[in-house]
Scaffold this motif. Sequence first.
Motif, PDB file in Angstrom:
ATOM      1  N   PRO A  43       0.833  -1.373   0.118  1.00  0.00           N
ATOM      2  CA  PRO A  43      -0.173  -0.027   0.040  1.00  0.00           C
ATOM      3  C   PRO A  43       0.843   1.313   0.077  1.00  0.00           C
ATOM      4  O   PRO A  43       1.923   1.460   0.654  1.00  0.00           O
ATOM      5  N   ARG A  44       0.746   1.944  -1.046  1.00  0.00           N
ATOM      6  CA  ARG A  44       1.468   3.303  -1.252  1.00  0.00           C
ATOM      7  C   ARG A  44       0.804   4.552  -0.746  1.00  0.00           C
ATOM      8  O   ARG A  44      -0.440   4.904  -1.289  1.00  0.00           O
ATOM      9  N   PHE A  45       1.254   5.268   0.112  1.00  0.00           N
ATOM     10  CA  PHE A  45       0.619   6.397   1.075  1.00  0.00           C
ATOM     11  C   PHE A  45       1.444   7.824   0.560  1.00  0.00           C
ATOM     12  O   PHE A  45       2.796   7.855   0.802  1.00  0.00           O
ATOM     13  N   LEU A  46       0.886   8.740   0.261  1.00  0.00           N
ATOM     14  CA  LEU A  46       1.392   9.972   0.195  1.00  0.00           C
ATOM     15  C   LEU A  46       1.094  10.534   1.485  1.00  0.00           C
ATOM     16  O   LEU A  46      -0.156  10.849   1.925  1.00  0.00           O
ATOM     17  N   CYS A  47       2.276  11.030   2.284  1.00  0.00           N
ATOM     18  CA  CYS A  47       1.969  11.700   3.617  1.00  0.00           C
ATOM     19  C   CYS A  47       2.346  12.962   3.665  1.00  0.00           C
ATOM     20  O   CYS A  47       3.408  13.900   3.157  1.00  0.00           O
ATOM     21  N   LEU A  48       1.385  13.782   4.089  1.00  0.00           N
ATOM     22  CA  LEU A  48       1.078  15.186   4.397  1.00  0.00           C
ATOM     23  C   LEU A  48       1.392  15.625   5.877  1.00  0.00           C
ATOM     24  O   LEU A  48       0.792  15.247   6.628  1.00  0.00           O
ATOM     25  N   ASN A 128       3.973  11.155  -9.688  1.00  0.00           N
ATOM     26  CA  ASN A 128       4.736  10.311  -8.722  1.00  0.00           C
ATOM     27  C   ASN A 128       3.968   9.180  -8.410  1.00  0.00           C
ATOM     28  O   ASN A 128       4.358   8.317  -7.669  1.00  0.00           O
ATOM     29  N   GLY A 129       2.864   9.073  -8.897  1.00  0.00           N
ATOM     30  CA  GLY A 129       1.697   8.105  -8.426  1.00  0.00           C
ATOM     31  C   GLY A 129       1.847   6.793  -9.282  1.00  0.00           C
ATOM     32  O   GLY A 129       2.882   6.452  -9.883  1.00  0.00           O
ATOM     33  N   PRO A 130       1.005   5.855  -9.186  1.00  0.00           N
ATOM     34  CA  PRO A 130      -0.208   6.020  -8.120  1.00  0.00           C
ATOM     35  C   PRO A 130      -0.219   5.906  -6.881  1.00  0.00           C
ATOM     36  O   PRO A 130       0.767   5.058  -6.513  1.00  0.00           O
ATOM     37  N   PHE A 131      -0.893   6.578  -6.050  1.00  0.00           N
ATOM     38  CA  PHE A 131      -1.015   6.307  -4.677  1.00  0.00           C
ATOM     39  C   PHE A 131      -2.308   5.409  -4.417  1.00  0.00           C
ATOM     40  O   PHE A 131      -3.289   5.991  -4.742  1.00  0.00           O
ATOM     41  N   ASP A 132      -2.152   4.687  -3.445  1.00  0.00           N
ATOM     42  CA  ASP A 132      -3.501   4.131  -2.799  1.00  0.00           C
ATOM     43  C   ASP A 132      -4.156   4.941  -1.931  1.00  0.00           C
ATOM     44  O   ASP A 132      -5.347   4.931  -1.506  1.00  0.00           O
ATOM     45  N   ALA A 156     -11.254  18.365  -6.789  1.00  0.00           N
ATOM     46  CA  ALA A 156      -9.806  18.256  -6.517  1.00  0.00           C
ATOM     47  C   ALA A 156      -9.616  16.707  -7.101  1.00  0.00           C
ATOM     48  O   ALA A 156     -10.173  15.825  -7.035  1.00  0.00           O
ATOM     49  N   LEU A 157      -8.311  16.418  -7.345  1.00  0.00           N
ATOM     50  CA  LEU A 157      -7.729  15.063  -7.652  1.00  0.00           C
ATOM     51  C   LEU A 157      -8.499  14.384  -8.865  1.00  0.00           C
ATOM     52  O   LEU A 157      -8.706  13.195  -8.880  1.00  0.00           O
ATOM     53  N   THR A 158      -8.790  15.279  -9.803  1.00  0.00           N
ATOM     54  CA  THR A 158      -9.794  14.581 -10.696  1.00  0.00           C
ATOM     55  C   THR A 158      -8.997  13.794 -12.102  1.00  0.00           C
ATOM     56  O   THR A 158      -9.722  13.243 -12.772  1.00  0.00           O
ATOM     57  N   LYS A 159      -7.546  14.009 -11.758  1.00  0.00           N
ATOM     58  CA  LYS A 159      -7.017  13.434 -12.751  1.00  0.00           C
ATOM     59  C   LYS A 159      -6.061  12.272 -12.354  1.00  0.00           C
ATOM     60  O   LYS A 159      -5.248  11.602 -12.780  1.00  0.00           O
ATOM     61  N   VAL A 160      -6.538  12.012 -10.935  1.00  0.00           N
ATOM     62  CA  VAL A 160      -5.648  10.668 -10.357  1.00  0.00           C
ATOM     63  C   VAL A 160      -6.475   9.711  -9.934  1.00  0.00           C
ATOM     64  O   VAL A 160      -7.884  10.002  -9.719  1.00  0.00           O
ATOM     65  N   PRO A 161      -6.175   8.302  -9.758  1.00  0.00           N
ATOM     66  CA  PRO A 161      -7.112   7.253  -9.136  1.00  0.00           C
ATOM     67  C   PRO A 161      -7.699   7.647  -8.185  1.00  0.00           C
ATOM     68  O   PRO A 161      -7.299   8.572  -7.254  1.00  0.00           O
ATOM     69  N   LYS A 162      -8.887   7.124  -7.600  1.00  0.00           N
ATOM     70  CA  LYS A 162      -9.532   7.266  -6.298  1.00  0.00           C
ATOM     71  C   LYS A 162      -8.763   6.802  -5.334  1.00  0.00           C
ATOM     72  O   LYS A 162      -8.216   5.604  -5.224  1.00  0.00           O
ATOM     73  N   ILE A 163      -8.742   7.581  -4.244  1.00  0.00           N
ATOM     74  CA  ILE A 163      -8.176   7.616  -2.927  1.00  0.00           C
ATOM     75  C   ILE A 163      -8.904   6.413  -2.194  1.00  0.00           C
ATOM     76  O   ILE A 163     -10.239   6.428  -1.934  1.00  0.00           O
TER      77      ILE A 163
END
Length: 252
Positions: A43-48, A128-132, A156-163
């Motif tokens: 599972p790949r997470f983008l960390c904020l 840099n995705g995709p992110f899960d 927002a995030l309309t061009k990337v896979p669903k979170i």
Amino acid sequence: MAINLCVPKPQVSTTFLLYKFPDREDSHKFCKMGSEAEIVRKPRFLCLHGFRTSGEILKTQVHKWPESVLQKLDLVYLDAPFPSQGKSDVEGIFDPPYYEWFQFNKEFVEYTNFDECLAYIEDFMIKNGPFDGLLGFSQGAILSAGLPGLQATGVALTKVPKIKFLIIIGGAMFKSPSVAEKAYDSPIKCTSLHFLGKTDFLKEYGMELVKKCVDPVVIHHPKGHTIPRLDEKGLETMLSFVDKIQNMLLDK
């Protein structure tokens, strides 16, 4: 008067490239091609990170968790787009530079540079995705928990896979009415894990956020507004959550 800043090039802290090679007896669960050496993406997470901190600081905070957790996740740490416009609460504890995702007024109901922040995150995810999923602390947690709804309503995030997954630490809900009505238009359906601190000044608001989520998992801890170490019960809950989302990825 609000100051519009140019959005700088995304800065990234260390990415952990973590993969799992299945045991011989479990190979049928991981490999549809018949090879026991099939590599399975974790599972790949983008960390904020939190307000006026950084990706590197969040990395240090998250590393309070044991390797039994960290080795199961692929974590990418991103610095917020705007340099800190004031004093950071972590000065003297963590070294600068410090960043903030967006700015707000004293009542937390008016945001500045919010659209720029959303565009910045999406641009990074595209490149840099995709992110899960998303992992967030404090201001980063507020963003992380609100983004699935903003994605669902096309803000927002309309061009990337669903979170699909969320790990929320010291979180809350957006207070800006114009943002909140889109972010929480419907229940948050992501599989989510929430950390609630007994003395966290955001605990009440974190509990409100939990109620907005479908089937959330909660870890209670005795600390305040921080990323806590995991006690025995918390570690068990965390590992169970990670195993659950890993299996969800394998089932697809």
